[in-house]
Enzyme design. Structure first.
Site, short mmCIF file in Angstrom:
data_model
loop_
_atom_site.label_atom_id
_atom_site.label_comp_id
_atom_site.label_asym_id
_atom_site.label_seq_id
_atom_site.Cartn_x
_atom_site.Cartn_y
_atom_site.Cartn_z
N ASN A 248 -7.57 1.64 9.66
CA ASN A 248 -6.48 1.77 10.48
C ASN A 248 -6.59 1.86 11.55
O ASN A 248 -7.60 2.63 12.09
CB ASN A 248 -5.94 3.04 10.04
N GLU B 75 -7.65 8.30 6.23
CA GLU B 75 -7.96 8.72 7.44
C GLU B 75 -8.37 10.30 7.24
O GLU B 75 -7.81 11.30 7.69
CB GLU B 75 -6.77 8.89 8.40
N GLU C 41 -3.71 -0.27 8.03
CA GLU C 41 -2.73 -0.04 8.63
C GLU C 41 -2.97 -0.71 10.07
O GLU C 41 -4.15 -0.30 10.64
CB GLU C 41 -2.42 1.61 9.05
N TYR D 285 -5.10 1.79 15.77
CA TYR D 285 -3.67 1.81 16.73
C TYR D 285 -4.00 1.55 18.16
O TYR D 285 -3.28 0.86 18.82
CB TYR D 285 -2.98 3.11 16.49
N HIS E 121 -2.62 10.87 0.72
CA HIS E 121 -2.06 10.78 2.34
C HIS E 121 -1.65 11.94 2.93
O HIS E 121 -0.42 11.84 3.17
CB HIS E 121 -1.30 9.51 2.27
N ARG F 234 0.63 -0.97 0.05
CA ARG F 234 0.15 -0.05 -0.21
C ARG F 234 0.92 1.36 0.04
O ARG F 234 1.79 1.45 0.94
CB ARG F 234 -0.85 0.01 1.14
C1 FCB Z 1 -1.60 6.84 10.71
C2 FCB Z 1 -1.22 7.24 9.40
C3 FCB Z 1 0.05 6.86 9.07
C4 FCB Z 1 1.33 6.66 10.25
C5 FCB Z 1 0.49 6.01 11.35
C6 FCB Z 1 1.20 5.78 12.47
O1 FCB Z 1 -2.48 7.70 11.55
O2 FCB Z 1 -2.16 7.22 8.31
O3 FCB Z 1 0.65 8.00 8.05
O4 FCB Z 1 1.39 7.93 10.81
O5 FCB Z 1 -0.96 6.46 11.75
#
Ligand code: FCB
Length: 471
Positions: A319, A193, A377, A321, A148, A105
């Site tokens: 994505n 995002e 992600e 985290y 992006h 990607r």
């Molecule tokens: C996301 C972004 C990516 C990277 C990760 C850690 O929000 O899409 O570019 O910075 O976080």
């Protein structure tokens, strides 16, 4: 508008050790990850890796401008050189392929491929043509994100995402890209995002262009989503064989107590993080709760916009985290209540794989038209060091294993998830945190540009080799 997880700070998170940290990466025998059609790949983004910001006619982007301002990025870092991928792309693709990863990607830098008059910049376009052709030669599934975050500065000078016209300029850009690159792209994502572009860029100013006003955030979001909706039919017309979608970052909000006020706070956290984007895309309307949380921020919406925005998608990129624990702020909103004694990453983000599973299962219930999902992600930053030629990133190995298990659980609960991209292929420019935060499965020494495969990447490669060898 408070969301502390993205505030730039030098404070070091405490990484609490966890019994699972030493486990090697290997999914259990019944995991869906063993399915050969479950795509495993890695992700990057143009501004974070390319460098070469003044070469071959590339125009300035909002991140060049923002990172040049004192105090905006840790240590004053910028993307001027980054991983020098613009020059080292061939070796980087070799590395990617050598790990056995099946998907890549990447994103296109809009300021590299189009001039201010909307005419193509051949040199910039040729870079992506060479890159994508080589990826196809290597048998890679290619996923290309059009935006992006590196908006051409000349568009920001005319209001950026606050200007409705930017949405139409984006559709022109999508038109050019899909005419030029058709046949080399398996999946097109319009935006990466939009929450970050709108909220961090225009709502609290932590990201480029650095504006901070709640009304700006919701209006920017509307124009971003409109840009997406205008681009989808253009991509369909120019490159019918490819998949079209969008990438959203999702956030888990949990309540600090059972009280109704805290439960409501957690609900509102998820409304502003998830429903703000997913409702317009999948239900054709903004969630009304959003404007209870942020009164007076209703964007200007013209007739037909919501139909444009909710055009059917072939896939949704997700994505994920971390989670955010919240309590009521005593008024109509929420405040972050960081939990003590939980495992955190170098970013200070809590490691919480269940959040990914729970959100995916929840979306599958909430949105009856939820498209097939790719995790576009997932990953973590750690303060990785090369010792005797090796990087032993034990926390990342455990992190990936647990998040992939969460994906498997969601699949078993009926969510249609087709693949997973590691964030990131290599350490890179982590936006407002510069080069200090290392998200790669490949280490980058920024003084020599030497790449060193981390232990996590070796283990993923080992797994992919075993999977390939299976009958
Ligand atoms: C996301 C972004 C990516 C990277 C990760 C850690 O929000 O899409 O570019 O910075 O976080």
């Amino acid at each position: 508008m408070a969301n502390d997880a993205f505030a730039v700070s030098d404070a070091r998170p405490s990484a609490v050790s966890n019994g699972a940290l030493a486990d090697p990466f290997s999914p259990p025998a019944d995991s869906s990850l063993w399915r050969k059609n479950f795509l495993l790949g890695a992700a990057t983004a143009s501004y974070q890796i390319e460098g070469a910001v003044n070469e071959d006619g590339r125009l300035p982007s909002i991140w060049d401008t923002f990172s040049a301002k004192p105090g905006k990025v840790l240590a004053g870092d910028t993307g001027a050189v980054a991983c020098d991928h613009y020059h080292r792309w061939e070796a980087d693709i070799e590395l990617l392929a050598s790990l056995g990863l099946e998907g890549y990607r990447l994103s296109i830098a809009w300021p590299r491929v189009m001039d201010a008059a909307g005419l193509p910049n051949r040199k910039g376009l040729d870079f992506y043509k060479r890159l994508l052709n080589r990826l196809k030669e290597k048998g890679m599934t290619t996923s290309v994100t059009l935006y992006h975050w590196d908006l051409p500065q000349h568009l920001e000078d005319r209001g950026g995402w606050l200007n409705r016209d930017t949405a139409y300029r984006f559709a022109d850009y999508a038109d050019l890209m899909s005419r030029e690159l058709a046949g080399t792209v398996d999946a097109w994502a319009t935006l990466n995002e939009p929450w970050c572009s709108a909220y961090l860029g225009y709502g609290n100013g932590h990201h480029a262009p650095g504006l901070a006003d709640g009304r700006f955030a919701t209006q920017a979001m509307h124009h971003l989503l409109l840009a997406h909706g205008l681009a989808i039919p253009v991509l369909r017309a120019n490159d019918p064989a490819s998949q079209k979608g969008i990438v959203a970052n999702i956030g888990r909000g949990t309540a600090n107590s059972d009280s109704a006020a805290d439960q409501r706070a957690a609900h509102l956290f998820e409304v502003q993080h998830n429903a703000w984007i997913l409702d317009p895309l999948l239900k054709g309307a903004y969630p009304q709760d959003l404007f209870e949380l942020w009164p007076g921020t209703e964007p200007l919406v013209l007739d037909g916009d919501m139909q444009t925005i909710s055009a059917p998608l072939d896939f949704l990129g997700i994505n994920y985290y971390f989670r955010t624990n919240v309590a009521s702020d005593g008024a109509h909103g929420f405040r972050d209540v960081p939990l003590e004694g939980v495992e955190r990453t170098q970013m200070g983000w809590e490691v919480h794989p269940d959040g990914l599973r729970d959100l995916l299962i929840g979306f599958n219930r909430t949105y009856r038209n939820l498209p097939p999902i790719y995790i576009t992600e997932n990953g973590m930053a750690s303060d990785d060091k090369v010792i005797d030629g090796h990087v032993d990133d034990t926390q990342r190995i455990s992190f990936l294993k647990r998040h992939l298990a969460a994906v498997d659980q969601a699949i078993k609960a009926g969510v249609d998830i087709r693949g997973y991209f590691l964030w990131s292929l290599m350490d890179n420019f982590e936006w407002a945190f510069g080069y200090e935060r290392r998200f790669g499965v490949v280490h980058v020494d920024y003084s020599t540009q030497k790449r060193t495969v981390k232990r996590s990447a070796e283990l993923v490669a080992k797994f992919l080799k075993e999977r390939k060898a299976q009958a």
